[in-house]
Design an enzyme around this catalytic site. Structure first.
Site, short mmCIF file in Angstrom:
data_model
loop_
_atom_site.label_atom_id
_atom_site.label_comp_id
_atom_site.label_asym_id
_atom_site.label_seq_id
_atom_site.Cartn_x
_atom_site.Cartn_y
_atom_site.Cartn_z
N HIS A 143 0.87 -1.17 0.00
CA HIS A 143 0.00 0.00 0.00
C HIS A 143 0.91 1.23 0.00
O HIS A 143 2.01 1.19 0.57
CB HIS A 143 -0.85 -0.03 1.27
CG HIS A 143 -1.91 1.02 1.34
ND1 HIS A 143 -1.64 2.32 1.69
CD2 HIS A 143 -3.24 0.96 1.12
CE1 HIS A 143 -2.77 3.01 1.68
NE2 HIS A 143 -3.76 2.21 1.33
N ASP A 161 3.54 -3.53 7.87
CA ASP A 161 2.25 -2.82 7.78
C ASP A 161 1.15 -3.84 8.09
O ASP A 161 0.86 -4.73 7.30
CB ASP A 161 2.11 -2.27 6.35
CG ASP A 161 0.72 -1.75 6.07
OD1 ASP A 161 -0.10 -1.66 7.00
OD2 ASP A 161 0.46 -1.43 4.88
N GLN A 191 -4.13 -4.46 7.35
CA GLN A 191 -5.13 -5.45 6.92
C GLN A 191 -5.01 -6.76 7.69
O GLN A 191 -5.74 -7.72 7.39
CB GLN A 191 -4.97 -5.75 5.42
CG GLN A 191 -5.21 -4.56 4.51
CD GLN A 191 -6.69 -4.18 4.40
OE1 GLN A 191 -7.58 -4.92 4.83
NE2 GLN A 191 -6.95 -3.03 3.84
N LYS A 249 -10.28 -0.03 10.42
CA LYS A 249 -10.56 -1.27 9.68
C LYS A 249 -10.86 -2.42 10.63
O LYS A 249 -11.06 -3.56 10.20
CB LYS A 249 -9.36 -1.64 8.80
CG LYS A 249 -9.04 -0.62 7.72
CD LYS A 249 -7.86 -1.09 6.89
CE LYS A 249 -7.16 0.03 6.17
NZ LYS A 249 -7.87 0.53 4.99
N CYS A 303 -4.67 2.49 -3.75
CA CYS A 303 -3.40 3.01 -3.18
C CYS A 303 -2.26 2.02 -3.35
O CYS A 303 -1.43 1.85 -2.44
CB CYS A 303 -3.56 3.40 -1.71
SG CYS A 303 -4.71 4.72 -1.44
N1 PMP Z 1 -1.83 -0.45 4.54
C1 PMP Z 1 -2.80 -1.16 3.96
C2 PMP Z 1 -2.49 -2.55 3.51
C3 PMP Z 1 -4.07 -0.62 3.82
O1 PMP Z 1 -5.04 -1.33 3.23
C4 PMP Z 1 -4.31 0.69 4.27
C5 PMP Z 1 -5.68 1.33 4.14
N2 PMP Z 1 -6.23 1.30 2.88
C6 PMP Z 1 -3.26 1.38 4.87
C7 PMP Z 1 -2.04 0.79 4.99
C8 PMP Z 1 -3.42 2.78 5.35
O2 PMP Z 1 -4.26 2.83 6.42
P1 PMP Z 1 -4.71 4.26 6.97
O3 PMP Z 1 -5.40 4.94 5.81
O4 PMP Z 1 -5.62 3.96 8.08
O5 PMP Z 1 -3.49 4.98 7.35
#
Ligand code: PMP
Length: 411
Positions: free
Chosen positions: A122, A202, A205, A228, A368
């Protein structure tokens, strides 16, 4: 062991509403999950009854607010098996990754060193580190994917062979492919090649869907996001070893994170407060603690079991359709419940719009993950993602809507 989805759904107000005259079918929890009443009540309770700032007040109301906030830190720490002193609250996973990029990568890495990451990250776990690498003259190496959307660990071994990788940034679960990466094994590989290397994961998820033990994973930094995992927006966390945090320079500076301030400078508070400048997200912390309670009561093994069963049905249903290509692993045991796919001849946005007009919420776009899109050779995908409150009744509206899009748009 299993929980009753019909009973659970009653805790989520949004799930009871209609959308475009249809039953709302929410298949976008990988973007953000729904919020149970218990989380809403916890936040409401703080604002109604325990409203004050934290840490500095000597009156009982301020102590109550402080207990709520610090209690939330302990709850999250228990949930992810981490030391509470190593839980830094941030506004989301993105800020947690930036904290690492600013307080570790930019300060501790030097030209000639390399960062190991993957093509499936991401942007939150990619941009902060490539940005830092570009500024510091660091090399960035990417673990490629196998044909079924898993990390190619043989290639990773080769990328590590010269011992120049001193930092790795790896996603635990892909938000597009669903792939669950074996981050503990990758961390071992990284440290075998260079014992001083640091590993950042990270977990945005992963924590909502899997039982995660920060201690057992044996990584250095782990990013979490609240929205999430049934929690509110505006709160996340960075998990780290408290001694590691002690040794690092702060990311943001100002009130609350200081021990002493003179006209010339300042010294830093103990961790984790050293990394929490300014008034924190107190209501959101209370909400996150309530979300942790809900997930703990469901049981993370049961959450995962439910997700594997529903993802299996979703993959089978998509497989049975003509002209659908699913990206990512087919084996539900090695993947989460975010399922991305292409509908031959129909643009993902047209699929998403057709589904939306029928009350079905899915995400379309690059999610993203632009480098991943390029490596898949697409601009965008449709992504349906399931969570604890979804059940088999949510699948026919999805499949019918895709069929309607095929009938309407396919050339
Ligand atoms: N990493 C992953 C794998 C995600 O799916 C997301 C959210 N789409 C994020 C990071 C970023 O999370 P946040 O927008 O809460 O910072």
């Amino acid at each position: 062991m299993a929980f009753d989805v019909a009973t659970l759904r009653k805790e989520f107000p949004t799930l009871s509403r209609e959308l475009e005259g249809h039953r709302l079918v929410y298949l976008d929890s990988a973007a953000s999950s729904q919020t149970p009443v218990r989380v809403l009540d916890a936040m409401d309770h703080y604002y109604r009854w325990s409203r004050s700032n934290v840490h500095r007040g000597v009156y009982p109301l301020a102590e109550e607010a402080t207990d709520l906030y610090e209690g939330a830190r302990s709850s999250l720490a228990r949930f992810v098996d981490a030391d509470p002193r190593g839980v830094v609250f941030t506004k989301n996973a993105t800020e947690a990754c930036n904290l690492v990029a600013y307080s570790w990568v930019r300060r501790e890495m030097h030209p000639g060193e390399a960062i190991l990451t993957t093509v499936m990250e991401h942007h939150a776990n990619h941009v902060p580190f490539t940005h830092a690498a570009n500024e510091r003259g660091l090399e960035v190496r990417h673990i490629p994917l196998t044909s079924d959307g898993q990390l190619d660990l043989e290639a990773a071994g080769e990328l590590l062979a010269d011992g120049r990788v001193t930092f790795a940034a790896i996603g635990h679960v892909s938000n597009v492919l669903g792939t669950i990466n074996d981050v503990a094994t990758i961390a071992d590989m990284v440290r075998s090649a260079n014992p001083d290397a640091m590993v950042q994961v990270d977990g945005a998820q992963a924590v909502p869907h899997l039982a995660v033990s920060f201690r057992d994973l044996g990584v250095d930094f782990y990013a979490v996001t609240g929205h999430k995992m049934l929690g509110p927006t505006g709160i996340g966390a960075l998990l780290a070893d408290p001694d590691r945090l002690e040794s690092m320079e702060p990311f943001l500076t100002g009130g609350d994170m200081i021990r002493d301030v003179t006209l010339e400078g300042a010294t830093w508070n103990d961790v984790p407060q050293k990394f929490e400048a300014g008034t924190p997200m107190i209501a959101e912390a209370a909400g996150l603690a309530a979300a942790v309670d809900v997930l703990t009561e469901l049981g993370m093994d049961a959450v995962r079991e439910h997700e594997v069963a529903l993802t299996t049905r979703l993959l089978d249903a998509l497989d049975a359709m003509p002209s659908i290509e699913v990206h990512g692993p087919r084996d539900p045991q090695v993947r989460g419940g975010a399922v991305s796919f292409a509908v031959d001849g129909v643009h993902p946005h047209d699929v998403g719009a057709m589904l939306g007009s029928r009350g079905v919420c899915v995400r379309v776009g690059h999610h993203c993950t632009k480098p991943l899109m390029r490596s898949l050779g697409v601009n965008a995908t449709v992504r349906a993602s399931v969570y604890v409150y979804n059940d088999a009744d949510d699948l026919p509206p999805l499949i019918d809507g895709i069929e309607a899009a095929q009938a309407f748009f396919a050339r």
